[in-house]
Design a protein around this motif. Structure first.
Motif, PDB file in Angstrom:
ATOM      1  N   VAL A 144       0.957  -1.156  -0.041  1.00 23.32           N
ATOM      2  CA  VAL A 144      -0.037  -0.151   0.035  1.00 23.32           C
ATOM      3  C   VAL A 144       0.872   1.259   0.089  1.00 23.32           C
ATOM      4  O   VAL A 144       0.318   2.457   0.360  1.00 23.32           O
ATOM      5  N   THR A 195      -1.476   7.329   7.537  1.00 22.35           N
ATOM      6  CA  THR A 195      -2.683   7.690   7.978  1.00 22.35           C
ATOM      7  C   THR A 195      -3.627   7.475   6.883  1.00 22.35           C
ATOM      8  O   THR A 195      -4.836   7.250   7.311  1.00 22.35           O
ATOM      9  N   ALA A 196      -3.362   8.000   5.751  1.00 19.40           N
ATOM     10  CA  ALA A 196      -4.095   7.928   4.564  1.00 19.40           C
ATOM     11  C   ALA A 196      -4.614   6.431   4.280  1.00 19.40           C
ATOM     12  O   ALA A 196      -5.824   6.239   3.996  1.00 19.40           O
ATOM     13  N   VAL A 197      -3.673   5.437   4.560  1.00 25.66           N
ATOM     14  CA  VAL A 197      -4.124   3.888   4.055  1.00 25.66           C
ATOM     15  C   VAL A 197      -4.967   3.594   5.422  1.00 25.66           C
ATOM     16  O   VAL A 197      -6.117   2.703   4.981  1.00 25.66           O
ATOM     17  N   THR A 201     -11.392   6.005  11.422  1.00 24.98           N
ATOM     18  CA  THR A 201     -11.947   7.470  11.412  1.00 24.98           C
ATOM     19  C   THR A 201     -10.816   8.249  12.007  1.00 24.98           C
ATOM     20  O   THR A 201     -11.017   9.637  12.073  1.00 24.98           O
ATOM     21  N   LYS A 211       1.210   8.935   4.847  1.00 21.19           N
ATOM     22  CA  LYS A 211       0.815   8.037   3.715  1.00 21.19           C
ATOM     23  C   LYS A 211       0.064   7.062   4.600  1.00 21.19           C
ATOM     24  O   LYS A 211      -1.057   6.240   4.273  1.00 21.19           O
ATOM     25  N   ARG A 222      -7.154   5.179   7.056  1.00 19.38           N
ATOM     26  CA  ARG A 222      -8.569   5.842   6.716  1.00 19.38           C
ATOM     27  C   ARG A 222      -9.368   5.337   5.655  1.00 19.38           C
ATOM     28  O   ARG A 222     -10.396   4.958   5.824  1.00 19.38           O
ATOM     29  N   ALA A 223      -8.473   4.852   4.829  1.00 21.34           N
ATOM     30  CA  ALA A 223      -8.962   4.413   3.500  1.00 21.34           C
ATOM     31  C   ALA A 223      -9.766   2.962   3.952  1.00 21.34           C
ATOM     32  O   ALA A 223     -10.544   2.615   3.170  1.00 21.34           O
ATOM     33  N   CYS A 224      -8.997   2.217   4.911  1.00 21.38           N
ATOM     34  CA  CYS A 224      -9.518   1.074   5.422  1.00 21.38           C
ATOM     35  C   CYS A 224     -10.644   1.114   6.465  1.00 21.38           C
ATOM     36  O   CYS A 224     -10.949   0.039   7.037  1.00 21.38           O
ATOM     37  N   GLY A 225     -11.300   2.494   6.673  1.00 24.75           N
ATOM     38  CA  GLY A 225     -12.523   2.461   7.670  1.00 24.75           C
ATOM     39  C   GLY A 225     -11.894   3.172   8.851  1.00 24.75           C
ATOM     40  O   GLY A 225     -12.889   3.108   9.535  1.00 24.75           O
TER      41      GLY A 225
END
Length: 63
Positions: free
Chosen positions: A11, A48-50, A57, A46, A52-55
């Motif tokens: 990722v 953090t973004a991954v 919050t 990066k 958050r993308a996985c749910g």
């Protein structure tokens, strides 16, 4: 450890200091600690973004 590294790399997250803690890894404890290590701000963003993308919050208030 290889699975974690591969998943993170998959990722786009590279934690250069990722390793098994040598003290707990050599002890009689059933589970060694994983040292995630230090990373730069870009890598932290990066990750953090991954997450958050996985749910995730970011509102869990964890440690």
């Amino acid at each position: 450890m290889a699975e974690l590294k591969a998943a993170l790399t998959g990722v786009g997250v590279v934690l250069p200091s990722l390793r098994v803690d040598p003290v707990t890894g050599a002890s009689d404890e059933p589970f060694a600690l994983v040292a995630l290590g230090r990373c730069n701000v870009g890598t932290a963003q990066k990750l953090t973004a991954v997450l958050r993308a996985c749910g995730g919050t970011g509102e869990g208030g964890g440690a």
